[in-house]
Design an enzyme around this catalytic site. Structure first.
Site, PDB file in Angstrom:
ATOM      1  N   TYR A 172       0.874  -1.183   0.000  1.00  0.00           N
ATOM      2  CA  TYR A 172       0.000   0.000   0.000  1.00  0.00           C
ATOM      3  C   TYR A 172       0.904   1.224   0.000  1.00  0.00           C
ATOM      4  O   TYR A 172       1.864   1.284   0.779  1.00  0.00           O
ATOM      5  CB  TYR A 172      -0.875  -0.007   1.260  1.00  0.00           C
ATOM      6  CG  TYR A 172      -1.683   1.252   1.451  1.00  0.00           C
ATOM      7  CD1 TYR A 172      -2.990   1.332   0.993  1.00  0.00           C
ATOM      8  CD2 TYR A 172      -1.133   2.359   2.086  1.00  0.00           C
ATOM      9  CE1 TYR A 172      -3.730   2.495   1.153  1.00  0.00           C
ATOM     10  CE2 TYR A 172      -1.867   3.530   2.252  1.00  0.00           C
ATOM     11  CZ  TYR A 172      -3.168   3.586   1.786  1.00  0.00           C
ATOM     12  OH  TYR A 172      -3.897   4.741   1.945  1.00  0.00           O
ATOM     13  N   GLU A 189      -3.361   7.403  -4.016  1.00  0.00           N
ATOM     14  CA  GLU A 189      -3.305   6.151  -3.259  1.00  0.00           C
ATOM     15  C   GLU A 189      -3.188   4.973  -4.220  1.00  0.00           C
ATOM     16  O   GLU A 189      -3.931   4.899  -5.200  1.00  0.00           O
ATOM     17  CB  GLU A 189      -4.579   6.008  -2.428  1.00  0.00           C
ATOM     18  CG  GLU A 189      -4.620   4.763  -1.576  1.00  0.00           C
ATOM     19  CD  GLU A 189      -5.943   4.632  -0.823  1.00  0.00           C
ATOM     20  OE1 GLU A 189      -5.946   4.725   0.400  1.00  0.00           O
ATOM     21  OE2 GLU A 189      -6.986   4.446  -1.494  1.00  0.00           O
TER      22      GLU A 189
END
Ligand code: GDP
Ligand code: MN
Length: 387
Positions: free
Chosen positions: A101, A189
């Site tokens: 992530y 993101e």
């Protein structure tokens, strides 16, 4: 302004981040055609401007043209988290070795950008943080320095990752920062950022949010994101039982009851402004419907301020206030929102909004003053100086 995956990925790709080869499809036969070109194994992914599609059934990894056709057939037209799916992205499937992530996110309370990295990608990051807070490394980017490569080393070191990952992670974070900085984003993101079969880092998913002020200041820069955003919001409003009609002006309007909304349009016109829409919340407007209404009104990029005019009867003003206090920050609305509440539980509603102390929400007692204020402030940005 939330971009959907393919828009976000186009920004990442232009900054040199590796993304899977992919093509958009609006019909199942188009999807099957793309699968023939990119496959045999492909991912078919709903293009809506929100995350969590995988869990909601909006992502399928399939093999072959027929399976891609069936997946697209199923996903297109679906209502996913309040959005109608009009397009799918067909991408070559990636052999996933590990899922990370990575994100840059504006932290308004810190008045700075936070960089985040985790070796536990692929799931909702909120869930990871809840179960293992230490699995998410964070770092505040000093505003005067901007992102620097040594900061990547800190994230890497705090997660005790493999030595061989330092170089690729440093590289990808620099490129994500470039996207963040270049496009006036408030969020970039990548979840998951994967290592494929050849050991390369690939952005398998991407989510970019553009600052609304930057977007309305120079909409032509973002020509590529003009998609179905407004239609989606209008449809969402209707699905919640709201009456919404787009007009030509710049003052967004929401009110309860057709008569009151009509007179609100007149009040705005009398104050020298032009209404951007007609939106009737109807009777008994719940907090959820207030959110849908605000989303519909602010989806119109011409809107420079919002005027919410409610005369409480069956509709309780405290419920409206609660809805606004939740929806304004939840939707990231930064336009000035002028609120006039009268009737059932009006004083509770006003107090609720005053207690919420949102910098861009202002409560004004009379309808005429509220309309004048909404017109005067329209297009002037945040009401940051208040209070
Ligand atoms: P989100 O649920 O909206 O965040 O959508 P994602 O793009 O993140 O997709 C959800 C999940 O689908 C990912 O976490 C992956 O596990 C899986 N996925 C998507 N594309 C591929 C692919 O090409 N190959 C494999 N193996 N899995 C994929
Ligand atoms: Mn994802």
């Amino acid at each position: 302004m939330n971009l959907c995956e393919h828009e976000s990925k186009s920004l990442l790709a232009s900054a040199g981040v590796t993304v899977p080869r992919g093509k958009l499809a609006a019909t199942a036969s188009e999807a099957s055609c793309h699968a023939g070109e990119l496959g045999p194994k492909v991912a078919v992914k709903a293009q809506i401007a929100t995350g969590g599609r995988g869990r909601a059934g909006g992502v399928e990894v399939v093999c072959g043209r027929a399976a891609a056709y069936a997946a697209a057939q199923r996903i297109l037209g679906m209502e996913l988290k309040g959005h109608r799916v009009r397009e799918v992205l067909v991408e070559e499937a990636v052999e996933v070795q590990a899922e990370f992530y990575a994100a840059f996110m504006l932290d308004r309370s810190a008045k700075a950008v936070t960089a985040m990295f985790s070796a536990q990608g692929g799931m909702a990051i909120e869930d990871v943080v809840r179960a293992h807070p230490e699995a998410l490394a964070r770092l505040t980017v000093p505003p005067l320095l901007g992102w620097q490569d040594f900061m990547a080393r800190r994230l890497w070191a705090s997660l005790v990752l493999d030595r061989s990952l330092l170089g690729p992670i440093t590289d990808v974070l620099a490129r994500l920062w470039q996207v963040y900085d270049t496009w006036d984003a408030t969020l970039v993101e990548v979840n998951p950022l994967v290592i494929d079969g050849r050991g390369e880092l690939i952005a398998l998913d991407a989510k970019v949010t553009i600052d609304d002020g930057a977007f309305s200041a120079r909409p032509e820069r973002y020509g590529f994101v003009r998609g179905h955003r407004e239609e989606d919001a209008e449809e969402l409003a209707r699905s919640k039982g709201l009456t919404y009609l787009r007009l030509e002006g710049t003052v967004g309007i929401m009110g309860n009851g057709a008569g009151l909304v009509m007179s609100t349009l007149d009040a705005v016109a009398a104050a020298g402004g032009a209404p951007a829409n007609f939106l009737d919340l109807g009777g008994g407007a719940t907090a959820e419907r207030i959110g849908a209404a605000l989303e519909a009104v602010t989806s119109n990029q011409a809107v420079g301020s919002v005027l919410c005019n409610v005369f409480g009867g069956i509709t309780r003003c405290d419920e409206v206030a609660r809805g606004l206090a939740h929806a304004v920050p939840a939707l990231g609305v930064r336009l000035p929102v002028i609120v006039r509440l009268e009737g059932t539980n009006a004083s509770q509603g006003r107090r609720l909004l005053e207690d919420a102390a949102l910098p861009n929400v202002e409560v004004i007692a009379s309808m005429r003053d509220a309309a004048s204020r909404a017109v005067a402030i329209c297009g002037m940005g945040l009401l940051e100086t208040r209070g």
